[in-house]
Motif scaffolding. Structure first.
Motif, PDB file in Angstrom:
ATOM      1  N   SER A 148      31.941   9.743  76.325  1.00 42.24           N
ATOM      2  CA  SER A 148      32.071   9.116  75.009  1.00 42.24           C
ATOM      3  C   SER A 148      32.942   9.968  74.083  1.00 42.24           C
ATOM      4  O   SER A 148      33.727   9.421  73.299  1.00 42.24           O
ATOM      5  CB  SER A 148      30.700   8.863  74.383  1.00 42.24           C
ATOM      6  N   SER A 149      32.856  11.284  74.184  1.00 40.24           N
ATOM      7  CA  SER A 149      33.706  12.155  73.369  1.00 40.24           C
ATOM      8  C   SER A 149      35.160  12.063  73.784  1.00 40.24           C
ATOM      9  O   SER A 149      36.064  12.026  72.939  1.00 40.24           O
ATOM     10  CB  SER A 149      33.255  13.611  73.476  1.00 40.24           C
ATOM     11  N   SER A 154      46.439  10.580  74.910  1.00 43.69           N
ATOM     12  CA  SER A 154      46.219  10.173  76.302  1.00 43.69           C
ATOM     13  C   SER A 154      46.372  11.361  77.244  1.00 43.69           C
ATOM     14  O   SER A 154      45.732  11.420  78.287  1.00 43.69           O
ATOM     15  CB  SER A 154      47.181   9.055  76.696  1.00 43.69           C
ATOM     16  N   LEU A 159      36.643   9.528  75.282  1.00 44.44           N
ATOM     17  CA  LEU A 159      37.192   8.213  74.943  1.00 44.44           C
ATOM     18  C   LEU A 159      37.550   8.101  73.463  1.00 44.44           C
ATOM     19  O   LEU A 159      38.394   7.279  73.094  1.00 44.44           O
ATOM     20  CB  LEU A 159      36.214   7.114  75.350  1.00 44.44           C
ATOM     21  N   ARG A 160      36.927   8.923  72.627  1.00 38.51           N
ATOM     22  CA  ARG A 160      37.256   8.912  71.206  1.00 38.51           C
ATOM     23  C   ARG A 160      38.533   9.700  70.891  1.00 38.51           C
ATOM     24  O   ARG A 160      39.028   9.627  69.776  1.00 38.51           O
ATOM     25  CB  ARG A 160      36.095   9.482  70.390  1.00 38.51           C
ATOM     26  N   MET A 161      39.039  10.450  71.868  1.00 42.86           N
ATOM     27  CA  MET A 161      40.259  11.235  71.649  1.00 42.86           C
ATOM     28  C   MET A 161      41.457  10.299  71.503  1.00 42.86           C
ATOM     29  O   MET A 161      41.531   9.262  72.154  1.00 42.86           O
ATOM     30  CB  MET A 161      40.510  12.193  72.819  1.00 42.86           C
ATOM     31  N   SER A 162      42.403  10.701  70.661  1.00 42.99           N
ATOM     32  CA  SER A 162      43.575   9.843  70.454  1.00 42.99           C
ATOM     33  C   SER A 162      44.689  10.136  71.457  1.00 42.99           C
ATOM     34  O   SER A 162      45.466   9.257  71.786  1.00 42.99           O
ATOM     35  CB  SER A 162      44.096  10.022  69.024  1.00 42.99           C
ATOM     36  N   LYS A 207      43.082  13.133  77.172  1.00 44.29           N
ATOM     37  CA  LYS A 207      42.088  12.384  77.944  1.00 44.29           C
ATOM     38  C   LYS A 207      42.251  12.654  79.435  1.00 44.29           C
ATOM     39  O   LYS A 207      41.285  12.890  80.144  1.00 44.29           O
ATOM     40  CB  LYS A 207      42.224  10.879  77.689  1.00 44.29           C
ATOM     41  N   HIS A 247      27.701  11.860  77.282  1.00 44.81           N
ATOM     42  CA  HIS A 247      28.241  12.419  76.037  1.00 44.81           C
ATOM     43  C   HIS A 247      29.684  12.887  76.203  1.00 44.81           C
ATOM     44  O   HIS A 247      30.505  12.710  75.294  1.00 44.81           O
ATOM     45  CB  HIS A 247      27.367  13.565  75.531  1.00 44.81           C
TER      46      HIS A 247
END
Length: 114
Positions: A26-27, A34, A29-32, A37, A23
């Protein structure tokens, strides 16, 4: 009985950790962003290292005690299981510190010269 207790006391927490990391990844990777991230993954990397070290040494103790009849080897493996993760925990979390990263880079440069 050993297999049942091992799967309950080891498998259930391990499954929970894997589920939560799925989870988290996946959360993230959805961030815009970098930068966000990178920060999230570096933050979770330390925790994942400590958890891997804890479960890895526990697995080695379990396997070594099953394969060896020597009480001394089993005792040494058990001490390693209880000491090594706790000893390395502060070091692993200090790797997130900027000064520590710069010191390790300096040490690696000096080692490459020698």
């Amino acid at each position: 009985m050993v297999y049942i207790s091992t799967s309950i006391f080891g498998g259930v927490p391990f499954s929970g950790i894997i589920f939560s990391y799925i989870h988290i990844v996946s959360s993230v990777l959805r961030m815009s962003s970098s930068k966000g991230k990178h920060k999230a993954f570096s933050n979770r990397g330390s925790h994942l290292s400590v958890v891997s070290l804890f479960y890895g040494t526990g697995f080695v103790v379990y396997i070594s005690s099953a394969m060896s009849d020597s009480l001394r080897k089993t005792a040494v493996a058990s001490v390693m299981y209880s000491v090594v993760p706790q000893m390395l925990n502060p070091f692993i979390y200090s790797l997130r510190n900027r000064d520590m990263k710069e010191s390790l880079k300096l040490i690696s440069r000096i080692a490459s010269i020698v």
